[in-house]
Design an enzyme around this catalytic site. Structure first.
Site, PDB file in Angstrom:
ATOM      1  CB  CYS A 116     -19.086  16.656   3.789  1.00  0.00           C
ATOM      2  SG  CYS A 116     -17.655  16.643   2.386  1.00  0.00           S
ATOM      3  CG  HIS A 256     -19.813  12.636   4.079  1.00  0.00           C
ATOM      4  ND1 HIS A 256     -20.251  12.650   2.693  1.00  0.00           N
ATOM      5  CD2 HIS A 256     -18.729  12.920   4.157  1.00  0.00           C
ATOM      6  CE1 HIS A 256     -19.283  13.326   2.143  1.00  0.00           C
ATOM      7  NE2 HIS A 256     -18.186  13.452   3.015  1.00  0.00           N
ATOM      8  CG  ASN A 286     -16.425  13.441  -0.283  1.00  0.00           C
ATOM      9  OD1 ASN A 286     -17.459  13.449  -0.712  1.00  0.00           O
ATOM     10  ND2 ASN A 286     -15.597  13.864   0.823  1.00  0.00           N
TER      11      ASN A 286
HETATM   12  N1  ACO Z   1      -1.019   8.278  -3.808  1.00  0.00           N
HETATM   13  C1  ACO Z   1       0.203   8.074  -3.351  1.00  0.00           C
HETATM   14  N2  ACO Z   1       0.785   8.735  -2.170  1.00  0.00           N
HETATM   15  C2  ACO Z   1      -0.131   9.659  -1.664  1.00  0.00           C
HETATM   16  C3  ACO Z   1      -1.203  10.229  -2.109  1.00  0.00           C
HETATM   17  C4  ACO Z   1      -1.727   9.515  -3.296  1.00  0.00           C
HETATM   18  N3  ACO Z   1      -2.976   9.956  -3.878  1.00  0.00           N
HETATM   19  N4  ACO Z   1      -1.865  11.457  -1.454  1.00  0.00           N
HETATM   20  C5  ACO Z   1      -1.032  11.472  -0.532  1.00  0.00           C
HETATM   21  N5  ACO Z   1       0.188  10.546  -0.802  1.00  0.00           N
HETATM   22  C6  ACO Z   1       1.190  10.449   0.397  1.00  0.00           C
HETATM   23  C7  ACO Z   1       1.344  11.684   0.808  1.00  0.00           C
HETATM   24  O1  ACO Z   1       2.328  12.387   0.126  1.00  0.00           O
HETATM   25  C8  ACO Z   1       2.346  11.289   2.136  1.00  0.00           C
HETATM   26  O2  ACO Z   1       3.659  10.905   1.550  1.00  0.00           O
HETATM   27  P1  ACO Z   1       4.971  11.241   2.635  1.00  0.00           P
HETATM   28  O3  ACO Z   1       4.555  10.198   3.959  1.00  0.00           O
HETATM   29  O4  ACO Z   1       6.141  10.742   1.967  1.00  0.00           O
HETATM   30  O5  ACO Z   1       4.933  12.473   3.013  1.00  0.00           O
HETATM   31  C9  ACO Z   1       1.548   9.944   2.193  1.00  0.00           C
HETATM   32  O6  ACO Z   1       0.827   9.447   1.095  1.00  0.00           O
HETATM   33  C10 ACO Z   1       0.860   9.869   3.634  1.00  0.00           C
HETATM   34  O7  ACO Z   1      -0.243  11.171   3.477  1.00  0.00           O
HETATM   35  P2  ACO Z   1      -1.314  11.539   4.171  1.00  0.00           P
HETATM   36  O8  ACO Z   1      -1.991  12.691   3.992  1.00  0.00           O
HETATM   37  O9  ACO Z   1      -1.005  11.054   5.670  1.00  0.00           O
HETATM   38  O10 ACO Z   1      -2.394  10.089   4.046  1.00  0.00           O
HETATM   39  P3  ACO Z   1      -3.748   9.646   4.967  1.00  0.00           P
HETATM   40  O11 ACO Z   1      -3.433   8.371   5.062  1.00  0.00           O
HETATM   41  O12 ACO Z   1      -4.157  10.690   5.935  1.00  0.00           O
HETATM   42  O13 ACO Z   1      -4.713   9.723   3.572  1.00  0.00           O
HETATM   43  C11 ACO Z   1      -6.591  10.999   3.037  1.00  0.00           C
HETATM   44  C12 ACO Z   1      -5.048  10.916   2.992  1.00  0.00           C
HETATM   45  C13 ACO Z   1      -7.271  10.107   2.018  1.00  0.00           C
HETATM   46  C14 ACO Z   1      -6.811  12.368   2.332  1.00  0.00           C
HETATM   47  C15 ACO Z   1      -7.112  11.055   4.527  1.00  0.00           C
HETATM   48  O14 ACO Z   1      -6.339  11.898   5.251  1.00  0.00           O
HETATM   49  C16 ACO Z   1      -8.627  11.427   4.587  1.00  0.00           C
HETATM   50  O15 ACO Z   1      -9.391  10.647   4.127  1.00  0.00           O
HETATM   51  N6  ACO Z   1      -8.767  12.366   5.212  1.00  0.00           N
HETATM   52  C17 ACO Z   1     -10.235  12.968   5.401  1.00  0.00           C
HETATM   53  C18 ACO Z   1     -10.944  13.547   4.350  1.00  0.00           C
HETATM   54  C19 ACO Z   1     -12.487  13.842   4.809  1.00  0.00           C
HETATM   55  O16 ACO Z   1     -12.957  13.379   5.584  1.00  0.00           O
HETATM   56  N7  ACO Z   1     -12.764  15.259   4.446  1.00  0.00           N
HETATM   57  C20 ACO Z   1     -13.954  15.644   4.833  1.00  0.00           C
HETATM   58  C21 ACO Z   1     -14.873  16.041   3.885  1.00  0.00           C
HETATM   59  S1  ACO Z   1     -14.333  16.736   2.371  1.00  0.00           S
HETATM   60  C22 ACO Z   1     -15.530  18.236   2.551  1.00  0.00           C
HETATM   61  O17 ACO Z   1     -16.236  18.615   3.417  1.00  0.00           O
HETATM   62  C23 ACO Z   1     -15.486  19.018   1.156  1.00  0.00           C
END
Ligand code: ACO
Length: 333
Positions: A116, A256, A286
Site C-alpha cells: 500500500c 492512504h 482500499n
Molecule cells: N463483518 C462482521 N464481523 C466481522 C467482519 C465483517 N466483515 N470481519 C471481521 N468480523 C468480526 C471478527 O470475526 C471478530 O469477531 P469475534 O470478536 O467474534 O472474533 C470481530 O469482528 C472483530 O474483528 P477484528 O479483526 O478485531 O476487527 P477490527 O476492528 O480490527 O477490524 C479490520 C478489522 C477492518 C481489518 C481492521 O483491523 C483494519 O483495518 N486493519 C488494518 C488494515 C490495513 O491497514 N492494512 C494495510 C494496508 S493493506 C495492504 O498493504 C495490501
C-alpha cells in the site's frame, strides 16, 4: 545552481464501473452495512469485471487521459514506473505492458512493489530521475485489481478492498514547487501479519495451494491496524517537524485509504482538521496503490499552486512513509 525539483504536472485516475455495495456483500458473507461502516468507513468499492482484464487495463485508461490532458505525446515519455501488488503476470512487469498498450515506445519501465505504500515509493523513485536531470517526463502509476487476490468468502478482508488506479506525470518543476522532502521506511519482520502465502518462489502454485486458498490476501487485521496507526501518524508528524510545518501550514493531508479510523488517528496526531483531509474511502475502499492518486485526482480542481500537501501511507511489508510536496499548478476548474 538551483536544485531541480520534480513536480506533478498532471494527474488522472480511473475506477471501474461495477459498484460492489455493502448490501451486496451481506449476501456473500456474514456481515452488515453497520459493521463495515463502523469498523472501516467503507460503503462501496469498484470491481473490474470482464474476462482477460487486468491491472494494466485499469492503468491504460488513466494514462491515456493523463497524456491527453497534459498534451503529452506517449513517444516523449522517458520512464514509466507502475506500483502494484496485482501485476498482470509475474513477469514481464505491468509497466512494460502499459508502455506497449499506450505506445510509450521510447520509455524504459519497471514495476515497484511496496504494497500500500507503493505509490509514494514510486513517486519518490521517479522524482530522483527528474531531480538528477537524467529524465524530463516520468509517468508514475499506482494500480491494483485487488479483486483478483481477495477471497470473497473471507469477511475480514473482502469488505475492505476494491479495484482502481491513478497516474501522475512528473516533470522538472516550472516554479520551484514539487516534491520537497520524503521519508520512506520498511520493516520486513511485519511480513508475518500481511502477505500472500503461495504463488512465489518459496511456495509455487499447486493444486494444494489453490485448495488451501493460499493465493488470497492473508491479513491479521488487528496487528496490522496497530502498526498502521502508529507508523503512519509518526512518519507524518516527523516530516512536518523536519520541514518546520505547523498544522495550519498543511493545506491537505492525502492519506492512504485503508481504514477511516487510521486516517482519523493520523490527522489527529498531526493536529489537522477533517476538512483538510482527502477522504474517499467510503466510495472506493482500499485500492492499495490506487488510493493516493485517486484522491489527488478527485481533489485536483480544488488544488492551488503552492498548496502544502503531505502524502502518507502504510502497507504490507511492512512499508510506510510520507512525502511533503508543494502543488505546482492551479486546479483545472
Ligand atoms: N463483518 C462482521 N464481523 C466481522 C467482519 C465483517 N466483515 N470481519 C471481521 N468480523 C468480526 C471478527 O470475526 C471478530 O469477531 P469475534 O470478536 O467474534 O472474533 C470481530 O469482528 C472483530 O474483528 P477484528 O479483526 O478485531 O476487527 P477490527 O476492528 O480490527 O477490524 C479490520 C478489522 C477492518 C481489518 C481492521 O483491523 C483494519 O483495518 N486493519 C488494518 C488494515 C490495513 O491497514 N492494512 C494495510 C494496508 S493493506 C495492504 O498493504 C495490501
Amino acid at each position: 545552481m538551483e536544485k531541480i525539483r520534480a513536480a506533478i504536472t498532471g494527474i488522472h485516475a480511473y475506477a471501474p464501473d461495477y459498484v460492489l455495495t455493502n448490501e451486496e456483500l451481506t449476501h456473500m458473507v456474514d456481515t452488515s452495512d453497520e459493521w463495515i461502516m463502523a469498523r472501516t468507513g467503507i460503503r462501496e468499492r469498484r470491481i473490474l469485471k470482464g474476462e482477460g482484464l487486468g491491472t494494466s487495463d485499469l492503468a491504460v485508461k488513466a494514462v491515456n487521459t493523463l497524456l491527453e490532458k497534459t498534451s503529452t505525446s506517449p513517444r516523449d515519455i522517458d520512464l514509466v514506473i507502475c506500483a502494484t501488488v496485482t501485476p498482470d503476470m509475474v513477469y514481464p512487469a505491468t509497466a512494460n505492458i502499459i508502455s506497449d498498450k499506450v505506445g510509450m515506445v521510447n520509455a524504459f519501465s519497471f514495476d515497484l512493489n511496496a504494497a500500500c505504500s507503493g505509490f509514494i515509493y514510486a513517486l519518490v523513485t521517479g522524482s530522483k530521475y527528474v531531480e538528477s536531470g537524467t529524465y524530463r517526463k516520468v509517468i508514475v502509476v499506482g494500480a491494483d485489481k485487488m479483486s483478483s487476490i481477495v477471497d470473497y468468502a473471507d469477511r475480514a478482508t473482502c469488505v475492505i478492498f476494491g479495484d482502481g488506479c491513478g497516474a501522475v506525470l512528473l516533470e522538472p518543476s516550472p516554479n520551484g514547487y514539487g516534491i520537497m522532502d520524503a521519508i520512506l521506511r520498511t520493516d520486513g519482520s511485519g511480513r508475518i501479519h500481511l502477505h500472500q502465502k503461495a504463488g512465489g518462489s518459496v511456495k509455487p502454485s499447486t493444486h494444494e495451494t489453490i485448495d488451501a486458498g493460499e493465493h488470497f490476501i492473508y491479513q491479521e487485521g488487528q496487528a496490522v491496524f496497530k502498526f498502521a496507526v502508529t507508523n503512519m501518524a509518526d512518519v507524518s508528524v516527523e516530516i512536518m517537524e523536519r520541514n518546520h510545518l505547523k498544522s495550519e501550514d498543511v493545506t491537505w493531508l492525502v492519506p492512504h485509504q485503508a481504514n477511516l479510523r487510521i486516517i482519523e488517528a493520523t490527522a489527529k496526531r498531526m493536529g489537522i482538521k477533517k476538512d483538510q483531509v482527502m477522504i474517499n474511502i467510503q466510495r472506493y475502499g482500499n485500492t492499495t496503490n490506487g488510493t493516493i492518486p485517486l484522491c489527488l485526482w478527485e481533489w485536483e480542481d480544488k488544488l492551488k499552486k503552492g498548496d502544502n500537501l503531505i502524502l502518507s501511507a502504510f502497507g504490507g511489508g511492512f512499508t510506510w512513509g510520507a512525502v511533503y510536496l508543494k502543488w505546482a499548478y492551479n486546479g483545472l476548474s
